[in-house]
Design a protein around this motif. Structure first.
Motif, mmCIF file in Angstrom:
data_model
loop_
_atom_site.group_PDB
_atom_site.id
_atom_site.type_symbol
_atom_site.label_atom_id
_atom_site.label_comp_id
_atom_site.label_asym_id
_atom_site.label_seq_id
_atom_site.Cartn_x
_atom_site.Cartn_y
_atom_site.Cartn_z
ATOM 1 N N PRO A 15 0.806 -1.225 0.000
ATOM 2 C CA PRO A 15 0.000 0.000 0.000
ATOM 3 C C PRO A 15 0.838 1.273 0.000
ATOM 4 N N ALA A 16 0.137 2.403 -0.114
ATOM 5 C CA ALA A 16 0.790 3.714 -0.200
ATOM 6 C C ALA A 16 1.753 3.934 0.958
ATOM 7 N N ALA A 17 2.923 4.441 0.613
ATOM 8 C CA ALA A 17 3.927 4.858 1.602
ATOM 9 C C ALA A 17 4.381 3.727 2.528
ATOM 10 N N GLY A 19 7.024 2.093 2.044
ATOM 11 C CA GLY A 19 8.487 2.074 1.996
ATOM 12 C C GLY A 19 9.043 1.276 0.832
ATOM 13 N N LYS A 20 8.174 0.953 -0.134
ATOM 14 C CA LYS A 20 8.602 0.127 -1.276
ATOM 15 C C LYS A 20 9.745 0.763 -2.052
ATOM 16 N N SER A 21 9.641 2.069 -2.288
ATOM 17 C CA SER A 21 10.652 2.730 -3.126
ATOM 18 C C SER A 21 12.004 2.774 -2.433
ATOM 19 N N PHE A 36 12.944 -0.161 -10.649
ATOM 20 C CA PHE A 36 11.858 0.387 -11.461
ATOM 21 C C PHE A 36 10.631 0.622 -10.581
ATOM 22 N N ASP A 37 10.286 1.885 -10.404
ATOM 23 C CA ASP A 37 9.145 2.271 -9.570
ATOM 24 C C ASP A 37 7.955 2.539 -10.480
ATOM 25 N N THR A 38 7.028 1.581 -10.561
ATOM 26 C CA THR A 38 5.919 1.714 -11.509
ATOM 27 C C THR A 38 4.939 2.813 -11.107
ATOM 28 N N GLY A 39 4.900 3.162 -9.802
ATOM 29 C CA GLY A 39 4.007 4.236 -9.359
ATOM 30 C C GLY A 39 4.330 5.546 -10.064
ATOM 31 N N LEU A 40 5.595 5.719 -10.400
ATOM 32 C CA LEU A 40 6.008 6.946 -11.094
ATOM 33 C C LEU A 40 5.280 7.116 -12.415
ATOM 34 N N MET A 41 5.028 6.009 -13.094
ATOM 35 C CA MET A 41 4.369 6.100 -14.401
ATOM 36 C C MET A 41 2.921 6.580 -14.228
ATOM 37 N N TYR A 42 2.233 6.012 -13.219
ATOM 38 C CA TYR A 42 0.850 6.450 -12.972
ATOM 39 C C TYR A 42 0.836 7.909 -12.530
ATOM 40 N N ARG A 43 1.853 8.282 -11.750
ATOM 41 C CA ARG A 43 1.942 9.681 -11.302
ATOM 42 C C ARG A 43 2.226 10.615 -12.481
ATOM 43 N N ALA A 44 3.114 10.191 -13.383
ATOM 44 C CA ALA A 44 3.471 11.040 -14.526
ATOM 45 C C ALA A 44 2.254 11.258 -15.439
ATOM 46 N N THR A 97 5.564 15.059 -9.484
ATOM 47 C CA THR A 97 4.783 13.818 -9.377
ATOM 48 C C THR A 97 4.377 13.537 -7.933
ATOM 49 N N ARG A 98 4.955 14.262 -6.999
ATOM 50 C CA ARG A 98 4.634 14.052 -5.572
ATOM 51 C C ARG A 98 3.705 15.134 -5.041
ATOM 52 N N ARG A 99 3.242 16.005 -5.910
ATOM 53 C CA ARG A 99 2.402 17.106 -5.440
ATOM 54 C C ARG A 99 1.057 16.579 -4.917
ATOM 55 N N VAL A 106 -4.239 10.312 -8.454
ATOM 56 C CA VAL A 106 -3.541 9.201 -9.110
ATOM 57 C C VAL A 106 -4.281 7.873 -8.984
ATOM 58 N N SER A 107 -4.958 7.645 -7.876
ATOM 59 C CA SER A 107 -5.659 6.362 -7.731
ATOM 60 C C SER A 107 -6.884 6.283 -8.633
ATOM 61 N N ILE A 108 -7.467 7.425 -8.928
ATOM 62 C CA ILE A 108 -8.617 7.447 -9.838
ATOM 63 C C ILE A 108 -8.129 7.125 -11.255
ATOM 64 N N VAL A 135 8.706 -2.206 -8.256
ATOM 65 C CA VAL A 135 7.788 -1.967 -7.141
ATOM 66 C C VAL A 135 6.472 -1.358 -7.626
ATOM 67 N N GLY A 136 5.386 -1.683 -6.934
ATOM 68 C CA GLY A 136 4.080 -1.152 -7.323
ATOM 69 C C GLY A 136 2.961 -1.736 -6.486
ATOM 70 N N ARG A 137 1.824 -1.998 -7.145
ATOM 71 C CA ARG A 137 0.656 -2.548 -6.463
ATOM 72 C C ARG A 137 0.288 -3.927 -7.002
ATOM 73 N N GLU A 186 -7.626 6.819 1.964
ATOM 74 C CA GLU A 186 -8.501 6.921 0.800
ATOM 75 C C GLU A 186 -7.849 6.263 -0.424
ATOM 76 N N ARG A 187 -6.539 6.472 -0.575
ATOM 77 C CA ARG A 187 -5.838 5.868 -1.713
ATOM 78 C C ARG A 187 -5.825 4.339 -1.566
ATOM 79 N N ASP A 188 -5.609 3.860 -0.352
ATOM 80 C CA ASP A 188 -5.651 2.407 -0.106
ATOM 81 C C ASP A 188 -7.018 1.847 -0.483
ATOM 82 N N THR A 193 -9.971 -1.700 -3.960
ATOM 83 C CA THR A 193 -11.324 -2.100 -4.356
ATOM 84 C C THR A 193 -11.568 -1.952 -5.857
ATOM 85 N N ARG A 194 -10.578 -1.480 -6.609
ATOM 86 C CA ARG A 194 -10.818 -1.323 -8.058
ATOM 87 C C ARG A 194 -10.952 -2.698 -8.704
ATOM 88 N N GLU A 195 -11.606 -2.692 -9.891
ATOM 89 C CA GLU A 195 -11.887 -3.976 -10.526
ATOM 90 C C GLU A 195 -10.659 -4.600 -11.158
HETATM 91 O O1 CDP Z 1 4.766 6.142 -3.151
HETATM 92 P P1 CDP Z 1 3.359 5.696 -2.875
HETATM 93 O O2 CDP Z 1 3.318 4.333 -2.253
HETATM 94 O O3 CDP Z 1 2.557 6.695 -2.128
HETATM 95 O O4 CDP Z 1 2.604 5.587 -4.247
HETATM 96 P P2 CDP Z 1 3.144 5.113 -5.644
HETATM 97 O O5 CDP Z 1 3.789 3.777 -5.528
HETATM 98 O O6 CDP Z 1 3.949 6.214 -6.234
HETATM 99 O O7 CDP Z 1 1.807 4.912 -6.478
HETATM 100 C C1 CDP Z 1 0.897 5.950 -6.700
HETATM 101 C C2 CDP Z 1 -0.439 5.393 -7.119
HETATM 102 O O8 CDP Z 1 -0.293 4.772 -8.415
HETATM 103 C C3 CDP Z 1 -1.011 4.294 -6.238
HETATM 104 O O9 CDP Z 1 -1.783 4.818 -5.176
HETATM 105 C C4 CDP Z 1 -1.862 3.500 -7.201
HETATM 106 O O10 CDP Z 1 -3.127 4.083 -7.373
HETATM 107 C C5 CDP Z 1 -1.111 3.619 -8.515
HETATM 108 N N1 CDP Z 1 -0.289 2.448 -8.844
HETATM 109 C C6 CDP Z 1 -0.924 1.353 -9.387
HETATM 110 O O11 CDP Z 1 -2.133 1.357 -9.540
HETATM 111 N N2 CDP Z 1 -0.203 0.276 -9.796
HETATM 112 C C7 CDP Z 1 1.127 0.240 -9.641
HETATM 113 N N3 CDP Z 1 1.808 -0.830 -10.077
HETATM 114 C C8 CDP Z 1 1.793 1.330 -9.051
HETATM 115 C C9 CDP Z 1 1.047 2.431 -8.636
#
Ligand code: CDP
Length: 238
Positions: A15-17, A19-21, A36-44, A97-99, A106-108, A135-137, A186-188, A193-195
């Motif tokens: 989940p968010a924060a 410590g994955k990165s 490779f931090d995949t969250g960056l792509m969703y943020r970008a 990307t961290r704003r 980003v979760s939407i 790293v990611g979800r 809220e982000r968690d 819960t997304r499909e």
């Molecule tokens: O750093 P933090 O854990 O707060 O978030 P992040 O890893 O930068 O990811 C930001 C958002 O991108 C997440 O809350 C997810 O909504 C989405 N994300 C995702 O859906 N799938 C991934 N593989 C990585 C991120």
């Protein structure tokens, strides 16, 4: 002793924060792997959509952004706490990307199936080359289900909000802990819960709870898991 082989493809989800990165980057550096931090792509994608003034409920428009944007990730050019530079359209958007507005949307954006399809395909191509910590979800569940080692990193929401709060303060910003906690929760909620590709541990993931541990202790625990992980050829490192 035969030459030891570490797991080549390492997936870290959580989940968010959680410590994955921080941990993923340290692990990649220690092993000489790509981080490779995949969250960056969703943020970008989210940042670019906001920048262009797009309606964030316009799913096809967001999908087009995800399919066409070139997101360039490079080694850090400055020692200001960043783990890498994120460049989009020639601009360094690492901290953009961290704003808070990116955090808020980003979760939407990442719940849209078309956005996920476009970004997951790129992530999979890079991950399958091996010697990578991704790293990611949904890395262990969807992007790289055949990863050699899957870690699911968790911590309580309070601990995660505290870490995020301290990160912002350390960068000289100002923050409200309760507001951060509410946003993390809220982000968690949206992520799990997304499909498509919801946040959850893969069945074969090792769950690491980082509550009460500092970054060094978590790193050592995960390094030990790498050394004990089944080798890609089916053997074990001794
Ligand atoms: O750093 P933090 O854990 O707060 O978030 P992040 O890893 O930068 O990811 C930001 C958002 O991108 C997440 O809350 C997810 O909504 C989405 N994300 C995702 O859906 N799938 C991934 N593989 C990585 C991120």
């Amino acid at each position: 002793m035969s030459e030891s082989r570490l797991p080549s493809i390492i997936a870290i989800d959580g989940p968010a924060a959680s410590g994955k990165s921080t941990i993923g980057k340290r692990l990649a550096d220690a092993l000489g792997y790509l981080f490779f931090d995949t969250g960056l792509m969703y943020r970008a994608v989210t940042w670019l959509a906001l920048q262009r003034g797009l309606d964030l409920t316009d799913e096809p428009a967001l999908q087009t952004v995800a399919e066409t944007v070139a997101i360039d990730v490079q080694p850090p050019s400055q020692a200001d706490g960043r783990v890498c530079d994120v460049i989009v359209e020639g601009r360094d958007i690492t901290w953009e990307t961290r704003r808070p507005e990116v955090d808020a949307y980003v979760s939407i954006v990442s719940a849209y199936p078309g956005v996920r399809r476009a970004l997951s395909a790129q992530q999979r191509r890079i991950g399958q080359r091996g010697e990578v910590v991704m790293v990611g979800r949904d890395i262990g569940t969807v992007v790289l289900p055949d990863a050699d080692l899957k870690i699911y990193l968790v911590a309580s929401a309070e601990e995660r909000a505290r870490r995020r709060y301290e990160e912002i303060i350390a960068r000289g910003g100002s923050a409200d802990y309760n507001e951060i906690l509410a946003k993390v929760l809220e982000r968690d909620r949206i992520d799990s819960t997304r499909e498509v590709a919801p946040l959850k541990a893969a069945e074969d993931a090792v769950v690491v709870d980082s509550d009460g541990l500092d970054a060094e202790e978590v790193f050592q625990q995960i390094l030990a898991l790498c050394k004990a992980a089944p080798r890609p050829d089916g053997g074990y490192i001794i």
